[in-house]
Enzyme design. Structure first.
Site, PDB file in Angstrom:
ATOM      1  N   GLY A   7      -8.513  29.276  17.929  1.00  0.00           N
ATOM      2  CA  GLY A   7      -7.890  30.274  18.793  1.00  0.00           C
ATOM      3  C   GLY A   7      -8.677  31.580  18.821  1.00  0.00           C
ATOM      4  O   GLY A   7      -9.792  31.680  18.277  1.00  0.00           O
ATOM      5  N   SER A   8      -8.076  32.599  19.400  1.00  0.00           N
ATOM      6  CA  SER A   8      -8.761  33.879  19.591  1.00  0.00           C
ATOM      7  C   SER A   8      -9.108  34.562  18.276  1.00  0.00           C
ATOM      8  O   SER A   8     -10.037  35.368  18.225  1.00  0.00           O
ATOM      9  CB  SER A   8      -7.894  34.814  20.434  1.00  0.00           C
ATOM     10  OG  SER A   8      -7.683  34.235  21.715  1.00  0.00           O
ATOM     11  N   ILE A   9      -8.369  34.249  17.215  1.00  0.00           N
ATOM     12  CA  ILE A   9      -8.649  34.952  15.958  1.00  0.00           C
ATOM     13  C   ILE A   9     -10.009  34.578  15.393  1.00  0.00           C
ATOM     14  O   ILE A   9     -10.562  35.274  14.545  1.00  0.00           O
ATOM     15  CB  ILE A   9      -7.555  34.631  14.910  1.00  0.00           C
ATOM     16  CG1 ILE A   9      -7.477  33.123  14.640  1.00  0.00           C
ATOM     17  CG2 ILE A   9      -6.203  35.149  15.350  1.00  0.00           C
ATOM     18  CD1 ILE A   9      -6.589  32.765  13.484  1.00  0.00           C
TER      19      ILE A   9
END
Length: 320
Positions: free
Chosen positions: A315-317
């Site tokens: 994901g974006s993390i």
């Protein structure tokens, strides 16, 4: 006088033969016949142990640990047994009719159990996993029936055992899994279906004990002298908290429904130490109906922890 002398010699010879025979049976072959006698009058039963449990992490708030909260516990249950050899032939049909009518099982199963009363055996299992209330009801009937028909008390008896129970239902089911209803016939140990039950099986399993009981009208087969005390399994304390797990599962179910998705999974971690605080997936696995999942290819997917076994895009993390 001659006849009297011959008779005396003959009686003395017979008496000597009896002494020799008694010496052979009681001294020379004493151990052998003792084993035969004990096999007929004594029975060594397995004493069950309590399998280890899984506990919630109630110490999330530092310095304020809560009470121990198990995700799974072992509850006492009973297996209904009969000793067909102790039941007279004229009474077997009547006993089978009255006893089977009181058992909480389908009619087809009752028909299959009827021949068990006519087996050449000292121990036959009729029904497994009865609770205390069901046992008390059967015992109340049996005490009157046995007295009326002049039957030995231990022609019907119960064997104690423990069965997995889940206070939170299917909560964390895919992670925990469960154990099969039937134990390993050789070791007496539970057989895990997967999950943490399988990973930590070596620690969870205990050691069964042994108890010797005497077959007689005065000795019921659920009492006796304990030869070897059972050893309970070790408990496992998880980093997962039951409150957080319930919240994550509820929110995940809400999100799956809102997105009209087939399913989903979520992992909550402590960013400071990497501990898993919650691990949820939808659809989940209900341990109390494990056979339904393993017998249905469509439900088999629910038995895997997809957040661990399946691939997914970061994901974006992860982008920074």
């Amino acid at each position: 006088m001659k006849r009297l002398a011959l008779l005396s010699v003959g009686l003395a010879a017979l008496f000597c033969l009896l002494i020799v025979r008694f010496y052979q049976i009681q001294i020379v072959e004493g151990d052998k016949w003792t084993r035969y006698a004990l096999a007929q009058h004594q029975y060594v039963a397995i004493e069950p142990f309590v399998r280890g449990s899984f506990y919630s992490n109630t110490s999330i708030k530092k310095g304020h640990p809560g009470e121990k909260q198990p995700f799974v516990v072992d509850v006492p249950k009973f297996h209904l047994m009969i000793d067909p050899e102790s039941i007279p032939e004229p009474v077997k049909a009547k006993m089978a009719e009255e006893l089977l009518s009181r058992l909480p099982i389908p009619l087809e199963q009752k028909q299959r159990l009827r021949p068990e009363f006519f087996r050449k055996s000292r121990s036959r299992k009729l029904v497994a996993w009865l609770d205390r209330t069901q046992r008390a009801a059967i015992e109340a009937w049996w005490n009157g029936f046995a007295k009326q028909e002049k039957l030995v008390r231990n022609a019907l008896f119960f064997v104690s055992d423990y069965k997995r129970s889940y206070p939170f239902g299917s909560l964390l089911g895919s992670v925990l899994h469960t154990v099969q209803a039937d134990r390993d016939p050789k070791t007496g140990q539970s057989i895990p279906t997967g999950g943490l039950e399988l990973v930590f099986n070596h620690y969870l399993q205990g050691k069964p004990g042994r108890r010797v009981i005497t077959r007689s009208p005065r000795h019921p087969l659920d009492t006796g002298v304990v030869l070897e005390t059972p050893e309970n399994g070790a408990d496992i304390y998880l980093t997962i908290n039951h409150y957080l797990q319930a919240v994550v599962e509820a929110e995940l179910a809400r999100g799956v429904q809102a997105a009209n998705a087939k399913g989903g999974w979520a992992v909550m971690m402590d960013p400071y130490n990497g501990e898993i605080l919650a691990l949820a997936q939808i659809p989940s696995f209900d341990p109390t109906h494990y056979a339904d999942y393993f017998n249905d290819p469509a439900l088999l997917e629910c038995t895997r922890v997809k957040a661990i076994t399946d691939c997914y895009e970061p994901g974006s993390i992860f982008k920074p």
